[in-house]
Scaffold this motif. Structure first.
Motif, PDB file in Angstrom:
ATOM      1  N   UNK A  18     112.740 -38.328  -7.977  1.00  0.00           N
ATOM      2  CA  UNK A  18     114.128 -38.442  -8.451  1.00  0.00           C
ATOM      3  C   UNK A  18     114.085 -38.996  -9.874  1.00  0.00           C
ATOM      4  N   UNK A  19     114.610 -38.212 -10.814  1.00  0.00           N
ATOM      5  CA  UNK A  19     114.450 -38.566 -12.230  1.00  0.00           C
ATOM      6  C   UNK A  19     115.830 -38.750 -12.864  1.00  0.00           C
ATOM      7  N   UNK A  20     116.131 -39.951 -13.322  1.00  0.00           N
ATOM      8  CA  UNK A  20     117.379 -40.178 -14.070  1.00  0.00           C
ATOM      9  C   UNK A  20     117.120 -39.858 -15.545  1.00  0.00           C
ATOM     10  N   UNK A  21     118.056 -39.140 -16.164  1.00  0.00           N
ATOM     11  CA  UNK A  21     117.891 -38.713 -17.553  1.00  0.00           C
ATOM     12  C   UNK A  21     119.003 -39.319 -18.404  1.00  0.00           C
ATOM     13  N   UNK A  22     118.637 -39.900 -19.526  1.00  0.00           N
ATOM     14  CA  UNK A  22     119.651 -40.497 -20.412  1.00  0.00           C
ATOM     15  C   UNK A  22     119.432 -39.994 -21.838  1.00  0.00           C
ATOM     16  N   UNK A  23     120.504 -39.493 -22.439  1.00  0.00           N
ATOM     17  CA  UNK A  23     120.437 -38.929 -23.795  1.00  0.00           C
ATOM     18  C   UNK A  23     121.489 -39.597 -24.673  1.00  0.00           C
ATOM     19  N   UNK A  48     122.684 -39.171 -16.772  1.00  0.00           N
ATOM     20  CA  UNK A  48     123.677 -40.211 -17.065  1.00  0.00           C
ATOM     21  C   UNK A  48     124.755 -39.590 -17.958  1.00  0.00           C
ATOM     22  N   UNK A  49     125.995 -39.624 -17.491  1.00  0.00           N
ATOM     23  CA  UNK A  49     127.097 -39.060 -18.282  1.00  0.00           C
ATOM     24  C   UNK A  49     127.788 -40.097 -19.143  1.00  0.00           C
ATOM     25  N   UNK A  50     127.325 -41.339 -19.076  1.00  0.00           N
ATOM     26  CA  UNK A  50     127.968 -42.396 -19.860  1.00  0.00           C
ATOM     27  C   UNK A  50     127.509 -42.340 -21.317  1.00  0.00           C
ATOM     28  N   UNK A  51     128.284 -42.972 -22.227  1.00  0.00           N
ATOM     29  CA  UNK A  51     127.841 -43.005 -23.622  1.00  0.00           C
ATOM     30  C   UNK A  51     126.518 -43.761 -23.737  1.00  0.00           C
ATOM     31  N   UNK A  58     120.142 -49.121 -22.086  1.00  0.00           N
ATOM     32  CA  UNK A  58     119.458 -48.309 -21.071  1.00  0.00           C
ATOM     33  C   UNK A  58     120.307 -48.178 -19.808  1.00  0.00           C
ATOM     34  N   UNK A  59     120.208 -46.994 -19.174  1.00  0.00           N
ATOM     35  CA  UNK A  59     121.005 -46.740 -17.955  1.00  0.00           C
ATOM     36  C   UNK A  59     120.293 -47.332 -16.738  1.00  0.00           C
ATOM     37  N   UNK A  60     120.025 -48.632 -16.789  1.00  0.00           N
ATOM     38  CA  UNK A  60     119.334 -49.287 -15.668  1.00  0.00           C
ATOM     39  C   UNK A  60     120.114 -49.191 -14.365  1.00  0.00           C
ATOM     40  N   UNK A  61     121.434 -49.025 -14.481  1.00  0.00           N
ATOM     41  CA  UNK A  61     122.253 -48.951 -13.262  1.00  0.00           C
ATOM     42  C   UNK A  61     121.966 -47.677 -12.456  1.00  0.00           C
ATOM     43  N   UNK A  69     113.513 -43.664 -14.883  1.00  0.00           N
ATOM     44  CA  UNK A  69     114.541 -43.305 -15.880  1.00  0.00           C
ATOM     45  C   UNK A  69     113.816 -42.780 -17.119  1.00  0.00           C
ATOM     46  N   UNK A  70     114.231 -41.614 -17.608  1.00  0.00           N
ATOM     47  CA  UNK A  70     113.674 -41.100 -18.867  1.00  0.00           C
ATOM     48  C   UNK A  70     114.758 -41.220 -19.939  1.00  0.00           C
ATOM     49  N   UNK A  71     114.462 -42.023 -20.948  1.00  0.00           N
ATOM     50  CA  UNK A  71     115.415 -42.252 -22.031  1.00  0.00           C
ATOM     51  C   UNK A  71     114.935 -41.453 -23.251  1.00  0.00           C
TER      52      UNK A  71
END
Ligand code: SF4
Length: 315
Positions: A18-23, A48-51, A58-61, A69-71
Motif C-alpha cells: 500500500x503506497x501513499x503518494x504525495x505531490x 494525497x489530495x490535500x495541498x 509531509x502527509x504523515x496522516x 509514503x512517497x513524497x
C-alpha cells in the motif's frame, strides 16, 4: 511521466504494497499516471489530495493506511524509514548561463539554485570556470542537503559562500529576493528556460513590509501563529514572541488561510510557520501578517536597520 522504475525496485525491496503518494501543486497532474503505473505493477496506491507546499508538510496522516509514503519533488526533511523522497530533477542547457556573463561585475561569484537543478551545480561551476569566472558553491545544510541548494525558508547556502555577488539559477523571483535580503549581496537571477535575467532589487518588498509594520503598531489584538506541520513548527520562537507583548496570544493551526484569520478577527498576526506566507501572500490576508523579526521591530526590541529575512533553522 515521472520515471518510476527505480521507485518500483525500492518499494519491492521494502516489501511495500500500500503506497501513499504525495505531490506538490506543480506535480499533482502526474499523480494519476504514477498511481496507475503502480497499480499495474500490483501495488495499491493512494493519492494525497490535500495541498502540499514542501517537505515540511509531509502527509504523515496517511501512514496508518499505507506501508510507505512517497513524497515527490523535494529533498528529505524529517525523514523516517516509512517515507521515500523522490526529487524530480530538471535539466537545462548549460549555455543558458551565457546570458548571465555580461551582468557580472566580479570574477568570483556565489552560485545557488533550487533542488530541481542542484544536480547540475558542479557542471555549472565548470562551465563558468571555462568562461573566466570562479563560482563558489557550499555544501548543503540539514534543511537544504544538496550543494548550492536554497529553499524559500533557508538561504544558508548563499550566505556561506561569503560572496558579494551571487548568481541564482532557477525560476521565480522569491528565492533571489530572499538571497539578497539574507546576504546583502548583488544578486543576479537567471531563469534557465526562458533565459530571462534580472538584477534583483528587494527594495519594493522592503517598502511593503515597512508599511505593514507601521500598520501593526496600532493593533490592539495580536495572534502569534504556530503551525502543526512538523517541518514548520517553531514553538520556542512563538513563546519568546508572546512574551514580548501583553496584547499577543498563541494560535495553533494546520493551514493558515485568509478565511480562518478573518474568522479570528484579530488586528495583527505574527507568523512562525512557512515564511513565504508573509512575503508572497500578504495581500490575501485581512490584517498585517508579520515575520518574527518584524514583530520584534513593532515591540521595540529590534531596529529597522537590523531587518532580517525570516528563515527556519537559522534562529
Ligand atoms: S517552510 Fe515554506 S519555504 Fe520552507 S520548505 Fe516548507 S513550504 Fe517551502
Amino acid at each position: 511521466m515521472i520515471p518510476i522504475s527505480d521507485l518500483i525496485s525500492l518499494l519491492r525491496d521494502r516489501n511495500a504494497r500500500r503506497i501513499a503518494l504525495q505531490f506538490p501543486a506543480g506535480l499533482k497532474r502526474e499523480a494519476y499516471a504514477v498511481a496507475s503505473a503502480l497499480k499495474e505493477q500490483g501495488f495499491e496506491p493512494l493519492i494525497s489530495g490535500d495541498p502540499c507546499y514542501g517537505a515540511c508538510d509531509l502527509a504523515n496522516d496517511l501512514l496508518p493506511y499505507a506501508d510507505i509514503l512517497v513524497h515527490f519533488g523535494h529533498t528529505p526533511l524529517n525523514a523516517t524509514e516509512k517515507i521515500l523522497f523522490e526529487l524530480i530533477p530538471r535539466d537545462f542547457a548549460l549555455n543558458a548561463l551565457e546570458t548571465a556573463l555580461p551582468f557580472f561585475t566580479e570574477k568570483r561569484i556565489g552560485l545557488v539554485t533550487t533542488a530541481q537543478h542542484a544536480h547540475l551545480v558542479m557542471a555549472m561551476v565548470e562551465w563558468l570556470g571555462k568562461n573566466g569566472f570562479e563560482a563558489v558553491v557550499v555544501e548543503g545544510s540539514p534543511r537544504t542537503p544538496l550543494p548550492g541548494q536554497v529553499l524559500g525558508c533557508s538561504f544558508e547556502s548563499a550566505r556561506r559562500t561569503g560572496a558579494t555577488e551571487i548568481l541564482y539559477v532557477g525560476t521565480g523571483l522569491f528565492h533571489p529576493l530572499g538571497v539578497q535580503l539574507a546576504t546583502k549581496a548583488r544578486v543576479i537571477a537567471l531563469d534557465p528556460f526562458s533565459r530571462e535575467i534580472q538584477v534583483v532589487d528587494a527594495s519594493h518588498l522592503l517598502r511593503r513590509r515597512f508599511a505593514m509594520i507601521e500598520k501593526a503598531r496600532k493593533a490592539k489584538t495580536i495572534g502569534v501563529i504556530v503551525s502543526l506541520k512538523r517541518g514548520q513548527q517553531r514553538w520556542d520562537l512563538a513563546r519568546r514572541l508572546i512574551a514580548l507583548s501583553n496584547r499577543a496570544v498563541l494560535i495553533v493551526m494546520h493551514d493558515i488561510t485568509p478565511d480562518e484569520l478573518l474568522n479570528l478577527g484579530m488586528e495583527c498576526y505574527v507568523n512562525t510557520a512557512c515564511p513565504r506566507l508573509v512575503y508572497d501572500d500578504q495581500s490575501q490576508f485581512p490584517a498585517p501578517l508579520l515575520t518574527p523579526s518584524e514583530f520584534e521591530i513593532v515591540c521595540g526590541v529590534r531596529s529597522w536597520d537590523e531587518y532580517q529575512i525570516d528563515e527556519i533553522g537559522s534562529q
